[in-house]
Design a protein around this motif. Structure first.
Motif, PDB file in Angstrom:
ATOM      1  N   GLY A 299       0.712  -1.275  -0.048  1.00  0.00           N
ATOM      2  CA  GLY A 299       0.004   0.008  -0.044  1.00  0.00           C
ATOM      3  C   GLY A 299       0.843   1.456  -0.069  1.00  0.00           C
ATOM      4  N   LYS A 300       2.077   1.063  -0.289  1.00  0.00           N
ATOM      5  CA  LYS A 300       2.812   2.458  -0.339  1.00  0.00           C
ATOM      6  C   LYS A 300       2.925   2.730  -1.793  1.00  0.00           C
ATOM      7  N   ARG A 301       3.482   4.181  -1.842  1.00  0.00           N
ATOM      8  CA  ARG A 301       3.637   4.737  -3.252  1.00  0.00           C
ATOM      9  C   ARG A 301       5.319   4.841  -3.562  1.00  0.00           C
ATOM     10  N   ILE A 302       5.359   5.548  -4.500  1.00  0.00           N
ATOM     11  CA  ILE A 302       6.825   5.744  -5.118  1.00  0.00           C
ATOM     12  C   ILE A 302       6.674   7.322  -5.299  1.00  0.00           C
ATOM     13  N   PRO A 303       8.000   8.017  -5.159  1.00  0.00           N
ATOM     14  CA  PRO A 303       7.957   9.546  -5.402  1.00  0.00           C
ATOM     15  C   PRO A 303       7.445   9.709  -6.561  1.00  0.00           C
ATOM     16  N   ARG A 304       6.760  11.235  -6.513  1.00  0.00           N
ATOM     17  CA  ARG A 304       6.241  11.680  -7.893  1.00  0.00           C
ATOM     18  C   ARG A 304       7.250  11.865  -8.786  1.00  0.00           C
ATOM     19  N   LYS A 305       8.537  12.420  -8.641  1.00  0.00           N
ATOM     20  CA  LYS A 305       9.570  12.364  -9.497  1.00  0.00           C
ATOM     21  C   LYS A 305       9.827  11.307 -10.291  1.00  0.00           C
ATOM     22  N   TYR A 306       9.616   9.846  -9.612  1.00  0.00           N
ATOM     23  CA  TYR A 306      10.002   8.653 -10.147  1.00  0.00           C
ATOM     24  C   TYR A 306       8.690   8.270 -11.282  1.00  0.00           C
ATOM     25  N   VAL A 307       7.343   8.819 -10.610  1.00  0.00           N
ATOM     26  CA  VAL A 307       6.282   8.482 -11.604  1.00  0.00           C
ATOM     27  C   VAL A 307       6.338   9.180 -12.848  1.00  0.00           C
ATOM     28  N   PHE A 308       6.874  10.539 -12.673  1.00  0.00           N
ATOM     29  CA  PHE A 308       6.892  11.170 -14.003  1.00  0.00           C
ATOM     30  C   PHE A 308       8.115  10.906 -14.910  1.00  0.00           C
ATOM     31  N   GLN A 309       9.085  10.379 -14.137  1.00  0.00           N
ATOM     32  CA  GLN A 309      10.348   9.999 -15.174  1.00  0.00           C
ATOM     33  C   GLN A 309       9.772   8.786 -15.769  1.00  0.00           C
ATOM     34  N   ILE A 310       8.945   7.668 -15.166  1.00  0.00           N
ATOM     35  CA  ILE A 310       8.483   6.357 -15.947  1.00  0.00           C
ATOM     36  C   ILE A 310       7.600   6.796 -17.044  1.00  0.00           C
ATOM     37  N   ILE A 311       6.539   7.681 -16.738  1.00  0.00           N
ATOM     38  CA  ILE A 311       5.691   7.949 -17.613  1.00  0.00           C
ATOM     39  C   ILE A 311       6.300   8.743 -18.928  1.00  0.00           C
TER      40      ILE A 311
ATOM     41  N   LYS B 283      -5.269  11.458  -8.613  1.00  0.00           N
ATOM     42  CA  LYS B 283      -5.292  12.844  -7.786  1.00  0.00           C
ATOM     43  C   LYS B 283      -4.955  12.291  -6.506  1.00  0.00           C
ATOM     44  N   ALA B 284      -5.744  11.269  -5.765  1.00  0.00           N
ATOM     45  CA  ALA B 284      -5.643  10.841  -4.421  1.00  0.00           C
ATOM     46  C   ALA B 284      -4.344  10.315  -4.157  1.00  0.00           C
ATOM     47  N   LYS B 285      -3.712   9.692  -5.132  1.00  0.00           N
ATOM     48  CA  LYS B 285      -2.366   8.996  -4.800  1.00  0.00           C
ATOM     49  C   LYS B 285      -1.195   9.906  -5.171  1.00  0.00           C
ATOM     50  N   TYR B 286      -1.380  10.761  -6.169  1.00  0.00           N
ATOM     51  CA  TYR B 286      -0.359  11.577  -6.677  1.00  0.00           C
ATOM     52  C   TYR B 286      -0.880  12.964  -6.690  1.00  0.00           C
ATOM     53  N   ASN B 287      -1.100  13.445  -8.042  1.00  0.00           N
ATOM     54  CA  ASN B 287      -1.663  14.650  -8.123  1.00  0.00           C
ATOM     55  C   ASN B 287      -2.483  14.938  -9.650  1.00  0.00           C
ATOM     56  N   GLU B 288      -2.990  16.016  -9.969  1.00  0.00           N
ATOM     57  CA  GLU B 288      -3.851  16.052 -11.090  1.00  0.00           C
ATOM     58  C   GLU B 288      -2.724  15.920 -12.269  1.00  0.00           C
ATOM     59  N   THR B 289      -1.479  16.511 -12.163  1.00  0.00           N
ATOM     60  CA  THR B 289      -0.595  16.468 -13.087  1.00  0.00           C
ATOM     61  C   THR B 289      -0.135  15.142 -13.415  1.00  0.00           C
TER      62      THR B 289
ATOM     63  N   ASP C 240      -8.999  -4.769   1.359  1.00  0.00           N
ATOM     64  CA  ASP C 240     -10.205  -4.535   1.267  1.00  0.00           C
ATOM     65  C   ASP C 240     -10.654  -2.873   0.722  1.00  0.00           C
ATOM     66  N   ILE C 241     -10.110  -2.755  -0.510  1.00  0.00           N
ATOM     67  CA  ILE C 241     -10.669  -1.493  -1.104  1.00  0.00           C
ATOM     68  C   ILE C 241     -11.558  -1.926  -2.100  1.00  0.00           C
ATOM     69  N   LYS C 242     -12.739  -1.169  -2.287  1.00  0.00           N
ATOM     70  CA  LYS C 242     -13.751  -1.806  -3.366  1.00  0.00           C
ATOM     71  C   LYS C 242     -13.381  -1.348  -4.508  1.00  0.00           C
ATOM     72  N   PRO C 243     -13.765  -1.910  -5.789  1.00  0.00           N
ATOM     73  CA  PRO C 243     -13.747  -1.247  -6.976  1.00  0.00           C
ATOM     74  C   PRO C 243     -14.240   0.309  -7.173  1.00  0.00           C
ATOM     75  N   MET C 244     -13.875   0.973  -8.144  1.00  0.00           N
ATOM     76  CA  MET C 244     -14.447   2.325  -8.016  1.00  0.00           C
ATOM     77  C   MET C 244     -14.282   3.289  -6.856  1.00  0.00           C
ATOM     78  N   ALA C 245     -13.402   2.918  -6.130  1.00  0.00           N
ATOM     79  CA  ALA C 245     -13.246   3.447  -4.692  1.00  0.00           C
ATOM     80  C   ALA C 245     -12.727   4.875  -5.104  1.00  0.00           C
ATOM     81  N   TYR C 246     -12.068   5.306  -6.300  1.00  0.00           N
ATOM     82  CA  TYR C 246     -11.755   6.731  -6.645  1.00  0.00           C
ATOM     83  C   TYR C 246     -12.555   7.405  -7.485  1.00  0.00           C
TER      84      TYR C 246
END
Length: 478
Positions: free
Chosen positions: A180-192, A299-305, A463-469
């Motif tokens: 349930g952890k995330r990776i830094p936004r910098k890495y998210v942008f690098q990958i995409i 948006k919930a896990k990272y941001n709109e960008t 226990d996180i339902k589909p469509m939770a976001y």
């Protein structure tokens, strides 16, 4: 009409209700259809079938059934409700709005209907506003991003990502995601960014073979079911130098680990550009992402960008993959015009048309479905069309293909071979949305280009339902 026919029809409806309660949606549809064949004047038969069609995402059929129920009984509130849900699912918000209003008018105390009506009104206003401020060709979302100068969050305790993807980073990222952890936004942008550049340079139809000593696995929709994706890798092996994967669209939406799936697939694509292939699906589009959860999850896990750059990368994805000149793999299916050829797909300039729209080649590739009857028919979804076995046969013969492989639809056994073996559907999200009792499947292809179907079951997930976001509650009742 003999009363015995009405009794028999009612008994069939009861069997349909039982199948529905057990989440056996296709069986429920069959029973309701048999009931209607015995007696076609009872609105509840049509309304119940509409509800089962919604579960099967056959929204066009659901709208037709709900409309028939209302023709028989214009005061039948449930039919307005179901038609509204089906119209919402295919983004026909204005039609949905009328029906939600009809429900509230007939049941002023129905709180759920009032919430849905308010949500639908908000959606209509939002879409009208977005249309009003739309610019012809928006600038790239990457333009204002200075990824190099971004800092990595100080609390991050995982493997570092430099300028190249590593297997060590991917393994660590998967373990983080499982917890349930995330990776830094910098890495998210690098990958995409890295993957957007890679897939943008690929042709609209990627052409691959399978060399001696290697295998290729074709997967269908994974829809944010991250733990089921890991089960595929556990059973079948992770991507490697001798084992490549093709994911045939709909990685995101509905399931609540869509960012995790997209980032893992993208990371592998960056590590092995010729070892992971990604076709675009109808859910790698803005309209669907705004409704079915991916935008909200970003948006919930990272941001709109993060959503904006993902959107840009989705519009760069190829639309089809040709395996060994034998199998055309595309998300939806075939075309409204028999003269459409592989060359037409090769020539399609997907970069000029970021979103598929309501008609044309791209829309058909992402949205169409097979039918058992010959010829073409209206779409059961309300978007695109349906194509029969004769259409598939002609397309395969004219283009020298053995079969088309597509996804886009739940199959209770995980896959289905139709149209005399020429149309194969593979779906890789078992126990879809936690409600459908379907298996998942994937297809292994070796150097001889024989298809080896593998079926698997869903695995437990947090226990996180589909469509939770999802951005609104309209679809939560479906």
């Amino acid at each position: 009409m003999a009363s015995s026919d009405i009794e028999a029809a009612t008994a069939l409806k009861v069997q349909g209700n039982k199948a529905f309660a057990q989440h056996e949606w296709p069986t429920a549809v069959d029973f309701y259809t048999q009931a209607i064949e015995k007696y076609d004047r009872e609105p509840s038969f049509f309304s119940n079938r509409a509800q089962a069609q919604i579960k099967l995402e056959a929204y066009g059929f659901a709208i037709a059934d709900a409309s028939k129920a209302l023709e028989l009984d214009p005061a039948y509130t449930k039919a307005y409700w179901r038609r509204a849900l089906a119209n919402t699912a295919i983004l026909n918000y204005k039609d949905a709005l009328k029906d939600f209003k009809a429900v509230v008018k007939r049941e002023p105390g129905n709180r759920d209907a009032k919430v849905k009506l308010a949500d639908c009104e908000k959606l209509v206003r939002r879409l009208e506003f977005e249309k009003a401020i739309e610019v012809g060709d928006p600038p790239s979302a990457f333009e204002d991003l200075d990824i190099d100068s971004m800092a990595v969050d100080t609390g991050y305790d995982g493997v570092r990502l430099e300028n190249e993807m590593t297997q060590e980073f991917i393994d660590d990222m998967i373990e983080r995601f499982k917890k349930g952890k995330r990776i830094p936004r910098k890495y998210v942008f690098q990958i995409i960014k890295a993957v957007k550049d890679l897939v943008y340079a690929e042709p609209t139809m990627v052409e691959v073979g399978v060399e001696q000593g290697k295998k290729l696995t074709v997967c269908g929709d994974t829809h944010g079911q991250f733990f089921d994706l890991l089960e595929i890798f556990r059973l079948n092996g992770y991507p490697s130098d001798t084992h490549s994967y093709l994911f045939n669209g709909d990685f995101v939406d509905r399931g609540s680990w869509s960012t995790e799936i997209a980032l893992v697939l993208y990371a592998y694509k960056w590590l092995r550009p010729n070892g992971i292939f990604l076709n675009r699906g109808n859910h790698e589009t803005d309209d669907m992402n705004k409704v079915y959860g991916f935008e909200g999850e970003c948006k919930a896990k990272y941001n709109e960008t993060v959503f904006k750059v993902f959107s840009e990368s989705f519009s760069a994805l190829p639309l089809a993959t040709l395996i060994g000149n034998k199998y055309l793999v595309l998300h939806g299916g075939l075309f409204s015009d028999d003269n459409t050829s592989l060359d037409d797909i090769r020539k399609l300039d997907r970069h000029n048309q970021r979103q598929p729209g309501q008609q044309g080649l791209m829309m058909e590739m992402l949205w169409t479905d097979p039918q058992t009857e010959p010829g073409r028919g209206p779409s059961k979804r309300g978007v695109g069309l349906q194509f029969g076995p004769d259409v598939t046969k002609r397309f395969c013969e004219r283009n020298g293909l053995e079969a088309i492989i597509r996804s886009h639809e739940v199959r209770m056994e995980g896959y289905e071979v139709e149209h005399d073996g020429r149309c194969i559907t593979v779906f890789s999200a078992p126990k879809y949305c936690d409600t459908t009792e379907n298996k998942g499947a994937f297809i292994n292809v070796g150097p001889e280009l024989k298809l080896d179907f593998q079926v698997f079951e869903a695995v437990p997930h947090p226990d996180i339902k589909p469509m939770a976001y999802a951005q609104n509650s309209i679809l939560s009742m479906m």
